[in-house]
Design a protein around this motif. Structure first.
Motif, PDB file in Angstrom:
ATOM      1  N   THR A 111     -19.850   6.592  -4.501  1.00 32.73           N
ATOM      2  CA  THR A 111     -19.709   5.772  -5.759  1.00 32.73           C
ATOM      3  C   THR A 111     -18.636   5.735  -5.968  1.00 32.73           C
ATOM      4  O   THR A 111     -17.638   5.016  -6.582  1.00 32.73           O
ATOM      5  N   GLU A 112     -18.575   6.609  -6.344  1.00 30.92           N
ATOM      6  CA  GLU A 112     -16.923   7.124  -7.524  1.00 30.92           C
ATOM      7  C   GLU A 112     -15.886   7.710  -6.407  1.00 30.92           C
ATOM      8  O   GLU A 112     -14.274   8.573  -6.824  1.00 30.92           O
ATOM      9  N   LEU A 113     -15.624   8.087  -5.238  1.00 31.56           N
ATOM     10  CA  LEU A 113     -14.652   8.015  -3.984  1.00 31.56           C
ATOM     11  C   LEU A 113     -14.024   7.416  -4.693  1.00 31.56           C
ATOM     12  O   LEU A 113     -13.959   6.326  -4.326  1.00 31.56           O
ATOM     13  N   GLY A 114     -12.869   7.673  -4.704  1.00 23.01           N
ATOM     14  CA  GLY A 114     -11.460   6.781  -4.262  1.00 23.01           C
ATOM     15  C   GLY A 114     -10.202   6.565  -2.698  1.00 23.01           C
ATOM     16  O   GLY A 114      -9.399   7.491  -3.168  1.00 23.01           O
ATOM     17  N   VAL A 115     -10.949   5.640  -2.283  1.00 23.19           N
ATOM     18  CA  VAL A 115     -10.945   5.075  -1.130  1.00 23.19           C
ATOM     19  C   VAL A 115     -10.187   4.158  -1.125  1.00 23.19           C
ATOM     20  O   VAL A 115     -10.921   2.444  -2.219  1.00 23.19           O
ATOM     21  N   GLN A 116      -9.773   3.418  -0.094  1.00 23.97           N
ATOM     22  CA  GLN A 116      -9.760   2.120  -0.552  1.00 23.97           C
ATOM     23  C   GLN A 116     -10.083   1.435   1.053  1.00 23.97           C
ATOM     24  O   GLN A 116      -9.403   2.107   1.701  1.00 23.97           O
ATOM     25  N   ARG A 117     -10.635   0.011   0.352  1.00 27.88           N
ATOM     26  CA  ARG A 117     -11.466  -0.539   1.838  1.00 27.88           C
ATOM     27  C   ARG A 117      -9.835  -1.266   2.639  1.00 27.88           C
ATOM     28  O   ARG A 117      -9.162  -1.859   1.905  1.00 27.88           O
ATOM     29  N   ASP A 174     -11.070  -8.169  -6.795  1.00 29.26           N
ATOM     30  CA  ASP A 174     -11.150  -7.950  -4.981  1.00 29.26           C
ATOM     31  C   ASP A 174     -11.898  -7.255  -4.737  1.00 29.26           C
ATOM     32  O   ASP A 174     -12.500  -5.664  -4.760  1.00 29.26           O
ATOM     33  N   THR A 234     -12.740  11.350 -12.484  1.00 30.26           N
ATOM     34  CA  THR A 234     -14.274  11.008 -11.387  1.00 30.26           C
ATOM     35  C   THR A 234     -14.951  10.652 -12.248  1.00 30.26           C
ATOM     36  O   THR A 234     -16.218   9.884 -12.503  1.00 30.26           O
ATOM     37  N   ASN A 248     -12.158  15.144  -6.549  1.00 32.26           N
ATOM     38  CA  ASN A 248     -12.606  13.382  -6.698  1.00 32.26           C
ATOM     39  C   ASN A 248     -13.764  13.606  -5.205  1.00 32.26           C
ATOM     40  O   ASN A 248     -14.740  13.086  -5.413  1.00 32.26           O
ATOM     41  N   SER A 268      -3.597   8.795  -4.111  1.00 34.99           N
ATOM     42  CA  SER A 268      -4.405   9.857  -4.475  1.00 34.99           C
ATOM     43  C   SER A 268      -5.601  10.754  -4.034  1.00 34.99           C
ATOM     44  O   SER A 268      -6.310  11.854  -4.761  1.00 34.99           O
ATOM     45  N   ILE A 269      -5.346  10.604  -2.394  1.00 41.39           N
ATOM     46  CA  ILE A 269      -6.533  11.134  -1.811  1.00 41.39           C
ATOM     47  C   ILE A 269      -5.767  12.580  -1.623  1.00 41.39           C
ATOM     48  O   ILE A 269      -6.258  13.784  -1.483  1.00 41.39           O
ATOM     49  N   TYR A 304     -11.402   7.165 -11.444  1.00 43.39           N
ATOM     50  CA  TYR A 304     -10.764   8.036  -9.922  1.00 43.39           C
ATOM     51  C   TYR A 304     -10.870   7.264  -8.915  1.00 43.39           C
ATOM     52  O   TYR A 304      -9.853   7.211  -8.590  1.00 43.39           O
ATOM     53  N   ASP A 305     -12.521   6.281  -8.977  1.00 41.56           N
ATOM     54  CA  ASP A 305     -12.175   6.079  -7.956  1.00 41.56           C
ATOM     55  C   ASP A 305     -11.982   4.293  -7.895  1.00 41.56           C
ATOM     56  O   ASP A 305     -11.215   3.417  -6.548  1.00 41.56           O
ATOM     57  N   GLY A 312      -7.802   5.488  -6.222  1.00 42.52           N
ATOM     58  CA  GLY A 312      -8.078   5.576  -5.531  1.00 42.52           C
ATOM     59  C   GLY A 312      -7.776   4.308  -4.558  1.00 42.52           C
ATOM     60  O   GLY A 312      -6.849   3.978  -3.272  1.00 42.52           O
ATOM     61  N   ARG A 313      -8.568   2.741  -4.866  1.00 39.15           N
ATOM     62  CA  ARG A 313      -8.402   1.554  -4.825  1.00 39.15           C
ATOM     63  C   ARG A 313      -7.482   0.671  -4.821  1.00 39.15           C
ATOM     64  O   ARG A 313      -7.095   0.944  -2.947  1.00 39.15           O
ATOM     65  N   THR A 314      -6.493   1.279  -5.713  1.00 38.42           N
ATOM     66  CA  THR A 314      -5.109   0.711  -5.482  1.00 38.42           C
ATOM     67  C   THR A 314      -3.930   2.352  -5.057  1.00 38.42           C
ATOM     68  O   THR A 314      -3.330   1.828  -3.650  1.00 38.42           O
ATOM     69  N   ALA A 315      -4.426   3.502  -5.256  1.00 34.46           N
ATOM     70  CA  ALA A 315      -2.793   4.191  -4.378  1.00 34.46           C
ATOM     71  C   ALA A 315      -3.448   4.274  -3.054  1.00 34.46           C
ATOM     72  O   ALA A 315      -2.871   4.906  -2.164  1.00 34.46           O
ATOM     73  N   GLY A 316      -5.031   4.405  -2.516  1.00 30.22           N
ATOM     74  CA  GLY A 316      -5.103   4.889  -1.112  1.00 30.22           C
ATOM     75  C   GLY A 316      -4.680   6.489  -1.088  1.00 30.22           C
ATOM     76  O   GLY A 316      -4.941   7.162  -1.383  1.00 30.22           O
ATOM     77  N   ASN A 340       1.072  -1.277  -0.309  1.00 32.24           N
ATOM     78  CA  ASN A 340      -0.156   0.117   0.183  1.00 32.24           C
ATOM     79  C   ASN A 340       0.686   1.180   0.221  1.00 32.24           C
ATOM     80  O   ASN A 340       0.171   2.324  -0.602  1.00 32.24           O
TER      81      ASN A 340
END
Lengths: 164, 337
Positions: free
Chosen positions: B151-157, B273, A85, A110, A101-102, A90-91, A94-98, A37
């Protein structure tokens, strides 16, 4: 008295059970891949910064002053944060970059655009406009609050230093 | 009909599952159980005005498949019972508005399918209906926006997070069925449990004690052991929750083996994923209505214990710092063959 004791004992037992359970949950928790991460956040966040820096240099080459060039670079990055976005990309970044990208300003774009898109269907006023800062709200609130606080501290320092 | 003091119902008058239908979204269509869905939607909106409209339509479709496979029609149903994850279960309420049939809306979060089956079976077995339709759904985007972020917010789960399933499942229960229809023979109503877990990104851990408690109570009330079943299928504990559930059972000297499976682990493949696995009311609903009943009809499983698990929190309770109360209901199904 007996009843009271019983209640206390039962509460103690429950507390112990909960504690024991929390330990079990902690011990079985899947490990967060911190190293992966952090690396992802570093290179994607770094890439966004690199792109802005390149934009800045190009704009400077066009003869813009430093301040203007940096503002334009910011605007372009904000635009692409919002644009990606809108495209629904962009999401996934963000899932990879954490945090990668925030933290850059594209992440701020975003947070605003994603909220706006989300509540667009509930109308332009009570939906989009009312909810647009749902995610960005805390950043704005504490950003403004913090800058006011720092301004006051700076003012006091200046008064004490005899500059005013 | 008989019952225990702790609400285990034994349905002496048979309750047949005469028809079932399952529909799923694009992610579910790429998952492990893809072939068991009657319909897979190409995307999460399918040209509807909103995701909520889409979810409503999914419920209607699932109910349609269930009734047509049961050689009946929606108009022949005495009653429709169902629910979903949204505030005021609006999806189900609005879907029911289009059907013009008597309707009961239920909410037990992800345990809604188990709850609905328990209520419907009780009514059928008690003689209060010939045909009752049950329909339950969840939709990833409608849930995300209500429970979490845009839903489009770039967050890590986090690793323990689960992916809300976009799917609907429906069954038609009847007091008359053919010899190869699976039968619901018993149900145990769950108690709401609170073991102090507060993390809404680790619902499996919050729900595991509820599943464990219900399993214990059901085995005791029915005087059965794990060996009597071919499959103990939990609703949506997902990897982390299921692991804890198995450890709790081991501690209680319940032997844990390959019979212990989880719908939330089944529904997606390892390459998708989704971290811990699937969740949502549609998860257990679609896996049970689709894959499980198909396999039971093929004779792979004959005696199954379903344990639907639900996390009963809201963004308000989580925001106010409360732990997550959870519930689990058990449904026992026997195959026809």
């Amino acid at each position: 008295m007996g009843e009271k004791m019983e209640k206390i004992l039962r509460e103690e037992l429950e507390k112990e059970q909960k504690k024991e359970y929390k330990d079990l949950v902690k011990n079985t928790k899947p490990k967060t891949p911190y190293l992966k991460n952090i690396c992802n956040a570093f290179w994607i966040g770094g890439l966004i910064c690199l792109i802005s820096e390149v934009l800045f240099l190009i704009l400077q080459n066009f003869g813009l002053a430093d301040k203007e060039a940096s503002i334009w670079a910011l605007i372009i990055i904000i635009f692409f944060g919002a644009f990606l976005t809108g495209l629904g990309v962009y999401d996934k970044i963000g899932r990879t970059a954490g945090a990668g990208s925030i933290v850059p300003i594209s992440g701020f774009a975003n947070s605003i655009v994603s909220s706006a898109m989300e509540w667009r269907r509930e109308g332009f006023i009570s939906g989009l406009a009312a909810k647009i800062f749902t995610v960005a709200g805390p950043v704005i609130t504490y950003g403004i609050g913090g800058s006011v606080l720092l301004g006051i501290i700076k003012y006091i320092c200046m008064v004490m230093g005899g500059e005013i | 009909m008989s019952f225990t003091a702790d609400s285990t119902f034994i349905f002496e008058n048979p309750v047949y599952i005469i028809g079932s239908g399952a529909v799923g979204g694009p992610m579910e269509g790429k998952g492990r159980l893809a072939s068991s869905f009657d319909k897979i939607y190409k995307d999460l909106l399918c040209d509807f005005n909103s995701w909520e409209d889409m979810e409503m339509n999914m419920q209607g479709d699932a109910l349609f498949y269930a009734t047509s496979k049961g050689d009946t029609t929606i108009d022949d149903l005495n009653l429709i019972i169902g629910g979903d994850l949204l505030n005021q279960i609006t999806v189900t309420n609005f879907m029911a508005a289009t059907l013009k049939r008597p309707f009961l809306g239920l909410y037990n979060a992800c345990a809604t399918m188990a709850e609905s089956l328990a209520v419907a079976s009780t009514l059928i077995s008690g003689g209060f209906g010939n045909k009752i339709g049950v329909v339950v759904s969840s939709h990833n985007s409608t849930s995300e926006r209500q429970y979490r972020y845009p839903t489009e917010l770039g967050v890590q789960r986090p690793q323990t997070a689960q992916w809300t399933v976009t799917a609907a499942g429906s069954m038609v229960l009847s007091n008359e069925g053919s010899s190869d229809s699976p039968k619901i023979t018993a149900a145990t109503i769950g108690k709401v449990m609170d073991f102090g877990i507060k993390d809404p990104n680790d619902m499996g851990a919050a729900m595991a004690p509820a599943a464990w408690d219900t399993l214990k109570r059901h085995l005791k009330a029915m005087n059965t052991t794990i060996e009597d079943y071919d499959l103990i299928l939990t609703g949506d504990l997902a990897s982390h929750g299921h692991q804890i559930f198995k450890e709790l059972c081991t501690k209680e000297k319940i032997p844990v083996d390959a019979r212990f499976q989880d719908s939330g682990i089944w529904i997606y493949s390892d390459e998708q994923d989704v971290h811990s696995g699937g969740s949502g009311a549609g998860c257990s609903a679609s896996v049970w209505s689709g894959f499980l009943l198909d396999e039971m009809k093929k004779g792979k499983y004959r005696h199954v214990l379903l344990i639907g698990t639900g996390a009963l929190m809201s963004t308000t309770t989580s925001g106010q710092g409360h732990a997550i109360p959870t519930i689990a209901h058990a449904i026992e199904i026997e195959g026809g063959r």
